[in-house]
Enzyme design. Structure first.
Site, mmCIF file in Angstrom:
data_model
loop_
_atom_site.group_PDB
_atom_site.id
_atom_site.type_symbol
_atom_site.label_atom_id
_atom_site.label_comp_id
_atom_site.label_asym_id
_atom_site.label_seq_id
_atom_site.Cartn_x
_atom_site.Cartn_y
_atom_site.Cartn_z
ATOM 1 N N HIS A 1 0.974 -1.250 0.127
ATOM 2 C CA HIS A 1 -0.014 0.139 -0.067
ATOM 3 C C HIS A 1 0.922 1.243 0.038
ATOM 4 C CE1 HIS A 1 -2.893 2.799 2.167
ATOM 5 N NE2 HIS A 1 -3.444 2.726 1.029
ATOM 6 N N HIS A 27 -7.857 7.447 -3.978
ATOM 7 C CA HIS A 27 -8.404 6.163 -4.265
ATOM 8 C C HIS A 27 -9.465 6.233 -5.590
ATOM 9 C CE1 HIS A 27 -6.462 5.979 -0.323
ATOM 10 N NE2 HIS A 27 -6.062 4.697 -1.073
ATOM 11 N N CYS A 86 -16.475 18.201 22.248
ATOM 12 C CA CYS A 86 -16.995 17.761 23.691
ATOM 13 C C CYS A 86 -16.403 18.370 24.577
ATOM 14 C CB CYS A 86 -17.023 16.238 23.724
ATOM 15 S SG CYS A 86 -17.565 15.593 25.302
ATOM 16 N N TYR A 121 -21.421 19.708 33.023
ATOM 17 C CA TYR A 121 -20.961 20.901 31.888
ATOM 18 C C TYR A 121 -20.787 22.083 32.647
ATOM 19 C CZ TYR A 121 -21.849 17.080 28.759
ATOM 20 O OH TYR A 121 -21.751 15.794 27.994
#
Lengths: 523, 523
Positions: A89, A113, A237, A374
């Site tokens: 590869h 590709h 996040c 949070y």
């Protein structure tokens, strides 16, 4: 994006809740075409001539993730054993990211590709076809997570139920836009299974007006009654990079690495337009907060909820979206199908998924995630002394950056000019653009300025990250070095030097300099 | 403010360009009145009965700044020798700040003085009256700075010509609003002497429209044609805290301490309203930057100039002002009389004083101060390698805080509960509110949360600082401690731990943790 998955071609492509590549519910063969690109058609109609291949399920394929077990991948409806190709590869062992799963998200990252030549090579390794009857397993109704969608095996799973996972960091910086399958996933509850044809969004009208009755909007209403607005937004996040915080002192929370952040192009209706339609104006009395309630719920029926300020919602410049598209596709189930809130520049937790209801209030959402989670605290506050009322809910996030390559513990080999390549991402909240990333290859003694990549967005509306790259010499003959990055945003905010002084009991808001310790190999 | 200088009373108070207390051009006696407050009248009309006092100039008074030289102060038109009162002063030796100058700005800070009782005490120390003919000296026309206004002697002068000075830091945290005389002063050029009756502001009209001709507005036009808008805004010099940066490695720039920051209530016309009147709209083509040109100029005639984005100027939420009032008075000459720009949340350098001309362009201002100054760089860029084009001009500033009490090198004595009091300020740019200030009394090992003071402003419009205070125990029997503060803003941006990694050749943008090393004295 164009190319392989271009939707403008003549073939019909069934849109599903599962995102760009239809891993689960549609199966397609890939047939090379004379223009070098490919078209998609139903697998059953086009068996590959002259061969008879065994049939495998996705579970069968997943068992082949290592060279020892042999490396299998899927593409369209076909199965390939690429073990012997791994060494050949041109892109090196990066091909192993796809091991046991689908090639498509990686080919979206690596555009090279998308050629007939590559498809021909792939065909040499074909070992089977995917079972067209390989549907999701019969749900175990005693497991509330039984109807969660399947996910790509490359993701690092931090929690299976609810599902929380992040991609390998080096994948993040391969492309400005993160493919949907590789976008970090942060669910608080089981993924609801919503029929888009029956879906309705409820928006409570303003109290004491003639529009007090709730407005109900179907998915089609949202798509046709309001202008379609598109915007590239990075979501992060609050717990991104928590593992570095846990290393200072244990915290409560999932052990996120540096990849709980991703970038996508979202499209939908502007929340402002929907609120105006529901009867609100910028001057509606007592309209201070906009509440979002998800359709995901726990066993007691409690739904996920959060709120943002009414001002943020109503100010055009903030581009708050009710999004039904992610990277040109219907939002995948894991990301909120059929509708989620996108609040640019604001912590992921307020970007409520599977949106069911919107209401307006004088108060913030009373949900657990708004009131008792949070939030940031001083490093000396612990679970015995914490008063969640004393801190504001996290909304806008601070300036952030991290190194995705090389990885901690890796051995790096300088090139013939004695240079190494360092890559990473940088982002800041509230539309502040990244203006500089400094990278040190000597533990912070000297600093280089990295090259920045990414689309130019407007002032105060720079919602998306910048990717960055530095090619620089290692300064000494050191056998080990600590690579560090730190970013500067358009408000000239910088990252703090160390984690300990921003440590907090929930392990949120870690934006300290990112440090990666590597060994150096010189020939 | 009310009290002593309340303008609502029956007495006429001549407004001048010199600010609240008319040190230079008006002289007044203070006569106690039956309501406990005082009225002002012309000195000559009210000699104090039964006494004949010698006459002094302000220069005479300035010679008495120490206990050795005896401490003189002025109040209204009278001179007092308060040397023998210093020990009796309930507020301690803070009274020495006024030594050699006027009491008024300090009495504005310490409201307790506004009583008949205090004025009676003061009268006991009267030694003279100010010479009513004590005008400014005849200007030396060979010195371009000869017409600069006089300033209060308490200011620490970092440069006399141009005048750059900051107040003692502990004065800053005595009151949320900084009195005009004590507000830090940062001039780039001589202070122009502008006749307000002849003053005209020129605003170039939009090209290619029927309003292309420049709009000319008198001061009266600005006050009467546009709604008066009032807003409390903290201004900070980009070079605030430069001295800590110089301690790491020398920089080019004035040696500012921690007090190149102050807070005032500004009033004027919204720049947006004036631009609309000049024919601009939010959609004016090629309107990307708004240029401000001052009337202050160097010997070659080059004027001070700077620009901000057109979007910032036009967005109502940003409250960009053309201000003609500072703390209820005409803006003092040092602060831009008769008109200056106030750009809330943005570095002082864009708040152009003595505003003469406004124009709109596709490009930023070409002025030296926009292009080749007031920019941030990586710590490894020096004067040989710097490319000013590579960095954006500083606009919004990052989160900041500093300790005003105790001072470095001071000996602190814990109170009977073994506690010490620490005070300071905290501020962030672009309307981000300060949400927390952490203070460490043990060099950063543990952190306390300070109490915050100040007016609540709106979300994203928190333009003013918060003052803070902490009363806490020194943790050990240490004889020396390092006190540290660090602030968090509403975007959860934090200050960096140390100065060296944010060092830059111009010594701007120092917002590292502020550290104060003190000795501890325990009885």
């Amino acid at each position: 994006m164009g190319g392989l998955f271009d939707r403008t071609g003549p073939t019909d492509f069934r849109r599903t809740s599962d995102g760009l590549y239809n891993e689960q519910t549609c199966l397609h063969t890939i047939t090379p075409k004379s223009d070098g690109f490919v078209a998609q058609a139903d697998f059953e109609e086009h068996p590959v001539a002259g061969h008879s291949f065994p049939t495998y399920t996705r579970e069968d394929v997943k068992k082949h993730k290592t060279l020892a077990d042999r490396v299998w991948v899927t593409y369209g409806g076909e199965v390939f054993d690429i073990t012997d190709f791994v060494e050949l590869h041109p892109g090196g062992d990066r091909i192993l990211f796809a091991a046991g799963g689908a090639l498509e998200p990686f080919w979206a990252l690596y555009g090279v590709h998308k050629s007939e030549h590559v498809l021909e090579i792939l065909q040499e390794y074909k070992v089977g076809v995917l079972d067209p009857n390989d549907k999701e397993e019969v749900p175990d109704l005693s497991d509330p997570y039984s109807q969660d969608p399947s996910r790509h095996p490359v993701l690092k799973v931090n929690s299976a139920k609810p599902f929380n996972a992040e991609p390998p960091p080096e994948i993040l910086t391969e492309r400005y836009i993160t493919p949907n399958e590789l976008f970090f996933k942060r669910n608080h509850l089981p993924v609801p299974n919503i029929n888009p044809d029956e879906y309705q969004l409820t928006i409570d009208g303003p109290h004491g007006t003639n529009q007090e009755a709730p407005l109900k909007l179907s998915l089609n209403d949202l798509k046709t009654k309001f202008p379609r607005h598109e915007v590239i937004v990075t979501l992060q996040c609050a717990g991104n990079r928590r593992s570095e915080m846990s290393a200072v002192k244990p915290v409560k929370g999932l052990d996120w690495g540096i990849a709980a952040i991703s970038n996508a192009r979202w499209a939908g209706a502007l929340l402002r337009d929907v609120l105006l339609d529901a009867g609100y104006t910028e001057d509606t009395p007592k309209a201070l907060h906009v509440h979002f309630e998800g359709l995901d719920k726990d066993l007691t029926g409690t739904k996920y909820g959060a709120s943002i300020s009414f001002q943020r919602a109503m100010n055009k410049q903030n581009e708050v979206l009710l999004a039904y598209e992610m990277n040109g596709e219907p939002i995948p189930r894991d990301h909120g199908f059929p509708l989620r809130v996108i609040v640019p520049g604001v912590v992921g937790a307020r970007n409520v998924k599977w949106l069911g209801q919107i209401s307006v209030s004088t108060e913030e959402s009373s949900s657990h995630w708004q009131q008792n989670d949070y939030k940031g605290f001083n490093p000396c506050i612990d679970w015995d002394t914490v008063d969640f009322k004393s801190s504001p809910s996290i909304q806008e996030l601070p300036v952030q950056s991290a190194i995705t390559e090389p990885k901690a513990g890796q051995t790096v080999t300088p090139d013939s000019d004695d240079k190494v390549t360092v890559k990473g991402y940088a982002w800041s909240g509230d539309g502040r653009e990244i203006v500089r990333v400094d990278v040190s290859l000597d533990g912070g003694k000297t600093w280089n300025v990295a090259e920045l990549y990414g689309e130019k967005q407007k002032e105060r509306q720079s919602w998306a990250w910048k990717l960055w790259k530095l090619e620089a010499s290692l300064p000494t003959e050191d056998k080990e070095v600590t690579i560090i990055c730190k970013a500067v945003d358009s408000s000239y905010n910088v990252q703090p030097d160390t984690v300990a002084p921003i440590w907090n009991l929930r392990g949120v808001l870690n934006n300290a300099w990112h440090r990666v310790h590597v060994s150096v190999h010189r020939d």
